[in-house]
Design an enzyme around this catalytic site. Structure first.
Site, PDB file in Angstrom:
ATOM      1  CE  LYS A  22       7.772  -2.318  12.577  1.00  0.00           C
ATOM      2  NZ  LYS A  22       7.375  -2.163  11.178  1.00  0.00           N
ATOM      3  CG  ASN A  23       6.401   1.434  12.064  1.00  0.00           C
ATOM      4  OD1 ASN A  23       7.096   0.574  11.503  1.00  0.00           O
ATOM      5  ND2 ASN A  23       5.161   1.210  12.454  1.00  0.00           N
ATOM      6  NE  ARG A  93       3.232  -1.553   2.851  1.00  0.00           N
ATOM      7  CZ  ARG A  93       2.642  -1.752   1.689  1.00  0.00           C
ATOM      8  NH1 ARG A  93       2.843  -2.856   1.015  1.00  0.00           N
ATOM      9  NH2 ARG A  93       1.835  -0.857   1.203  1.00  0.00           N
ATOM     10  CB  CYS A 117       3.277  -7.434   7.768  1.00  0.00           C
ATOM     11  SG  CYS A 117       4.522  -7.931   8.972  1.00  0.00           S
ATOM     12  NE  ARG A 122       0.513  -2.530   5.026  1.00  0.00           N
ATOM     13  CZ  ARG A 122       1.601  -2.643   5.807  1.00  0.00           C
ATOM     14  NH1 ARG A 122       2.268  -3.774   5.828  1.00  0.00           N
ATOM     15  NH2 ARG A 122       2.019  -1.629   6.527  1.00  0.00           N
ATOM     16  N   PRO A 123      -2.508  -0.489  -0.613  1.00  0.00           N
ATOM     17  CG  PRO A 123      -4.470   0.683  -1.066  1.00  0.00           C
ATOM     18  CD  PRO A 123      -3.905  -0.381  -0.186  1.00  0.00           C
ATOM     19  CB  ILE A 124       1.684   2.905  -2.500  1.00  0.00           C
ATOM     20  CG1 ILE A 124       2.000   2.322  -3.881  1.00  0.00           C
ATOM     21  CG2 ILE A 124       2.163   1.971  -1.414  1.00  0.00           C
ATOM     22  CD1 ILE A 124       3.508   2.353  -4.193  1.00  0.00           C
ATOM     23  CG  ASP A 125      -4.371   5.074  -3.586  1.00  0.00           C
ATOM     24  OD1 ASP A 125      -4.173   4.119  -2.809  1.00  0.00           O
ATOM     25  OD2 ASP A 125      -5.195   5.976  -3.349  1.00  0.00           O
ATOM     26  CD  GLN A 126      -4.555   9.005  -1.287  1.00  0.00           C
ATOM     27  OE1 GLN A 126      -4.552  10.219  -1.065  1.00  0.00           O
ATOM     28  NE2 GLN A 126      -5.303   8.472  -2.233  1.00  0.00           N
ATOM     29  CG  ASP A 307       0.860  -1.147  13.878  1.00  0.00           C
ATOM     30  OD1 ASP A 307       0.215  -1.762  13.010  1.00  0.00           O
ATOM     31  OD2 ASP A 307       1.708  -0.277  13.609  1.00  0.00           O
ATOM     32  NE  ARG A 400       9.331  -8.356   7.904  1.00  0.00           N
ATOM     33  CZ  ARG A 400       8.480  -8.800   6.999  1.00  0.00           C
ATOM     34  NH1 ARG A 400       7.194  -8.745   7.231  1.00  0.00           N
ATOM     35  NH2 ARG A 400       8.897  -9.236   5.864  1.00  0.00           N
TER      36      ARG A 400
HETATM   37  N1  EPU Z   1      -4.040   3.544   2.170  1.00  0.00           N
HETATM   38  C1  EPU Z   1      -4.514   3.653   0.890  1.00  0.00           C
HETATM   39  N2  EPU Z   1      -3.710   4.227  -0.046  1.00  0.00           N
HETATM   40  C2  EPU Z   1      -2.447   4.647   0.236  1.00  0.00           C
HETATM   41  C3  EPU Z   1      -1.959   4.514   1.543  1.00  0.00           C
HETATM   42  C4  EPU Z   1      -2.777   3.954   2.493  1.00  0.00           C
HETATM   43  O1  EPU Z   1      -5.654   3.282   0.593  1.00  0.00           O
HETATM   44  O2  EPU Z   1      -1.765   5.145  -0.676  1.00  0.00           O
HETATM   45  C5  EPU Z   1      -4.903   2.972   3.208  1.00  0.00           C
HETATM   46  C6  EPU Z   1      -4.367   1.644   3.738  1.00  0.00           C
HETATM   47  O3  EPU Z   1      -4.824   0.557   2.946  1.00  0.00           O
HETATM   48  C7  EPU Z   1      -4.897   1.623   5.135  1.00  0.00           C
HETATM   49  C8  EPU Z   1      -4.858   3.086   5.557  1.00  0.00           C
HETATM   50  O4  EPU Z   1      -4.842   3.823   4.350  1.00  0.00           O
HETATM   51  O5  EPU Z   1      -6.227   1.189   5.133  1.00  0.00           O
HETATM   52  C9  EPU Z   1      -3.677   3.491   6.406  1.00  0.00           C
HETATM   53  O6  EPU Z   1      -2.452   3.075   5.802  1.00  0.00           O
HETATM   54  P1  EPU Z   1      -1.075   3.814   6.103  1.00  0.00           P
HETATM   55  O7  EPU Z   1      -0.542   4.315   4.818  1.00  0.00           O
HETATM   56  O8  EPU Z   1      -1.274   4.769   7.209  1.00  0.00           O
HETATM   57  O9  EPU Z   1      -0.174   2.614   6.595  1.00  0.00           O
HETATM   58  P2  EPU Z   1       1.310   2.269   6.196  1.00  0.00           P
HETATM   59  O10 EPU Z   1       2.099   3.512   6.037  1.00  0.00           O
HETATM   60  O11 EPU Z   1       1.345   1.277   5.097  1.00  0.00           O
HETATM   61  C10 EPU Z   1       2.150   2.278   8.651  1.00  0.00           C
HETATM   62  C11 EPU Z   1       2.931   1.349   9.543  1.00  0.00           C
HETATM   63  C12 EPU Z   1       2.084   0.149   9.897  1.00  0.00           C
HETATM   64  C13 EPU Z   1       0.809   0.629  10.581  1.00  0.00           C
HETATM   65  C14 EPU Z   1       0.073   1.660   9.707  1.00  0.00           C
HETATM   66  C15 EPU Z   1      -1.113   2.283  10.394  1.00  0.00           C
HETATM   67  C16 EPU Z   1       5.204   1.694   8.839  1.00  0.00           C
HETATM   68  C17 EPU Z   1       6.393   1.173   8.116  1.00  0.00           C
HETATM   69  N3  EPU Z   1       4.124   0.928   8.839  1.00  0.00           N
HETATM   70  O12 EPU Z   1       1.807   1.525   7.493  1.00  0.00           O
HETATM   71  O13 EPU Z   1       2.858  -0.587  10.831  1.00  0.00           O
HETATM   72  O14 EPU Z   1      -0.047  -0.469  10.795  1.00  0.00           O
HETATM   73  O15 EPU Z   1       0.986   2.725   9.358  1.00  0.00           O
HETATM   74  O16 EPU Z   1      -0.737   2.919  11.566  1.00  0.00           O
HETATM   75  O17 EPU Z   1       5.246   2.749   9.433  1.00  0.00           O
HETATM   76  C18 EPU Z   1       3.597  -2.518  11.950  1.00  0.00           C
HETATM   77  O18 EPU Z   1       4.449  -1.812  12.507  1.00  0.00           O
HETATM   78  O19 EPU Z   1       3.352  -3.706  12.293  1.00  0.00           O
HETATM   79  C19 EPU Z   1       2.819  -1.959  10.849  1.00  0.00           C
HETATM   80  C20 EPU Z   1       2.133  -2.698  10.010  1.00  0.00           C
END
Ligand code: EPU
Length: 421
Positions: A22-23, A93, A117, A122-126, A307, A400
């Site tokens: 999926k991811n 997401r 979910c 789940r911030p996106i600042d990075q 996950d 999903r």
């Molecule tokens: N984070 C920040 N700022 C950012 C991005 C992330 O503070 O700009 C923090 C997050 O809050 C978290 C950590 O960094 O504490 C890791 O977040 P990451 O960005 O790696 O997660 P994501 O990209 O939002 C993906 C998967 C998730 C999985 C996580 C961790 C996808 C679409 N989603 O999320 O998958 O839990 O990586 O491996 O790839 C799922 O499949 O059920 C799922 C939630």
């Protein structure tokens, strides 16, 4: 509303085939926006998140066909739209990958903030930091992110992430493929789907090296061309079936997997009493005896995946002794399912990042509610292992990310039905 009704307490036996990841798929679909020509993508999981992403691209003007099950042909050559429909974007997401893909293709984008979910903040600042360092002007509100080229245009750059974010690594890779110069992502995430996206983009003509390590280098090219790509098997779907056999007992061949991706999950399930035999592209899981306690801490890949936290918690709930489960990626993830497991008889105490799970002899059937995708998968596992009947509500979360869950579990001997209310 639909729910699963599970008559539990039956071991699982037989063979299950794992679908595409999926991811990886939810990153590769928006990546087709960068490609001039047709992409044939094979092993696409047949799940609602793919429907949602396909709908967004279709509304933007992509030509999409499904010539056979699990295959999509996507041609985004004619797409002109840089503002995807916000109502569709908010349904998932991974729609945030449209930001990177549109920035890379058109140099601009206006994308609503994603949904999906919500088990944690789940911030996106990075992601934003990456776009800024690539030279974009970013207007970041509570509703959307708007990107335009800054005064000096878009240009490759060195970007050091504050944390190894999967989403930010992917978004920057997407944005950087067609931008002049070299982009270097430091402290990049290393998850298998990052490597898969890089392999997809390289197949279409991108120049990405280092995916799967903490330094990813992207040398911008003028254009990407069409081609054929096969998505890797889903690590978490495979892990979920492995945990299901561990919890419910039985003997199952989990096929179409990459055993290397499963190592951390395999070793924990073995520690808990499952017998695991690795083959080239399949894994046999056998569990007959009593489960043993364990200690698990989730970490970015190659660590134990967040996950899989909820699914392994069900195994701990049924093990001899006291287990400890520590979450280091999303602290609030326990709240999506622990109370539901307790209503089935589990004994779980949460303190900060750690859940202390005291094993019980049996779980019993109950009506429980899925609050997110993996929480829902864990409740299904609990229902399979429990005595009596379990109703899992809000299964749209589960759908999903799990293709044909009822069909696959039924083939393993489970008594599970999907009921439309
Ligand atoms: N984070 C920040 N700022 C950012 C991005 C992330 O503070 O700009 C923090 C997050 O809050 C978290 C950590 O960094 O504490 C890791 O977040 P990451 O960005 O790696 O997660 P994501 O990209 O939002 C993906 C998967 C998730 C999985 C996580 C961790 C996808 C679409 N989603 O999320 O998958 O839990 O990586 O491996 O790839 C799922 O499949 O059920 C799922 C939630």
């Amino acid at each position: 509303m639909a729910r699963y009704v599970i008559n539990g307490g039956k071991p699982l036996n037989g063979t299950v085939t794992i679908s595409g990841a999926k991811n990886a798929a939810v990153a590769i679909l928006p990546a087709t926006l960068l490609v001039s020509g047709k992409c044939r993508i094979e092993n696409v999981p047949y799940i609602s998140d793919i429907d949602a992403m396909g709908n967004i691209l279709y509304e933007m003007g992509a030509k999409i066909t499904c010539p056979e099950r699990n295959v999509l042909e996507i041609d985004c050559t004619g797409v002109q739209c840089t503002e995807p429909n916000p109502d569709l974007v908010r349904k998932m997401r991974a729609s945030y990958y449209l930001m990177g893909a549109l920035l890379g293709r058109f140099g601009k984008a206006k994308v609503a903030l994603p949904g999906g979910c919500s088990f944690a903040s789940r911030p996106i600042d990075q992601h934003i930091k990456g776009f800024l360092l690539l030279g974009a002007d970013v207007d970041d509100t509570d509703e959307f992110v708007a990107l335009e080229p800054g005064p000096e245009g878009l240009q490759g750059n060195r970007i050091s992430l504050d944390m190894a974010s999967v989403g930010a690594t992917i978004n920057i890779m997407l944005a950087a493929c067609l931008i002049p110069g070299q982009t270097i992502i430091e402290n990049a995430a290393k998850e298998p789907h990052i490597v898969d996206l890089a392999n997809f983009l390289n197949t279409m003509g991108a120049r990405i090296t280092g995916a799967g390590t903490d330094t990813v280098k992207i040398r911008g090219v003028n254009a990407l061309h069409g081609g054929t790509y096969t998505i890797i098997p889903d690590q978490i779907e495979a892990g979920t079936y492995m945990a299901a056999v561990t919890a419910a007992g039985g003997n199952v061949l989990v096929q179409n997997v990459i055993p290397k991706h499963m190592e951390c999950i395999t070793s924990k399930l073995q520690e808990m009493g499952a017998r695991v035999i690795n083959y080239d592209d399949s894994i046999r899981v056998i569990r007959t005896g009593k489960l043993r306690r364990s200690t698990v801490k989730t970490r970015p890949y190659p660590g134990f995946p967040t996950d899989m936290q909820a699914q392994v918690c069900v195994c701990m709930a049924l093990a001899n002794g006291v287990s400890r489960l520590t979450e280091s990626v999303y602290e609030t993830r326990f709240f999506g399912y622990c109370a539901e497991l307790e209503s089935m008889g589990a004994n779980i105490k949460i303190s900060g990042k750690t859940a202390t799970v005291t094993g019980v002899e049996k779980l019993r059937g109950a009506t429980v509610c899925a609050h997110d995708l993996r929480a829902g998968a864990a409740l299904v596992i609990a229902g399979l292992a429990a005595e009596g009947v379990t109703h899992v509500e809000h299964i749209h979360f589960v759908e999903r990310g799990y293709e044909s869950l009822v069909r696959k579990l039924t083939a393993l001997g489970a008594d599970i039905r999907r009921i439309e209310d």
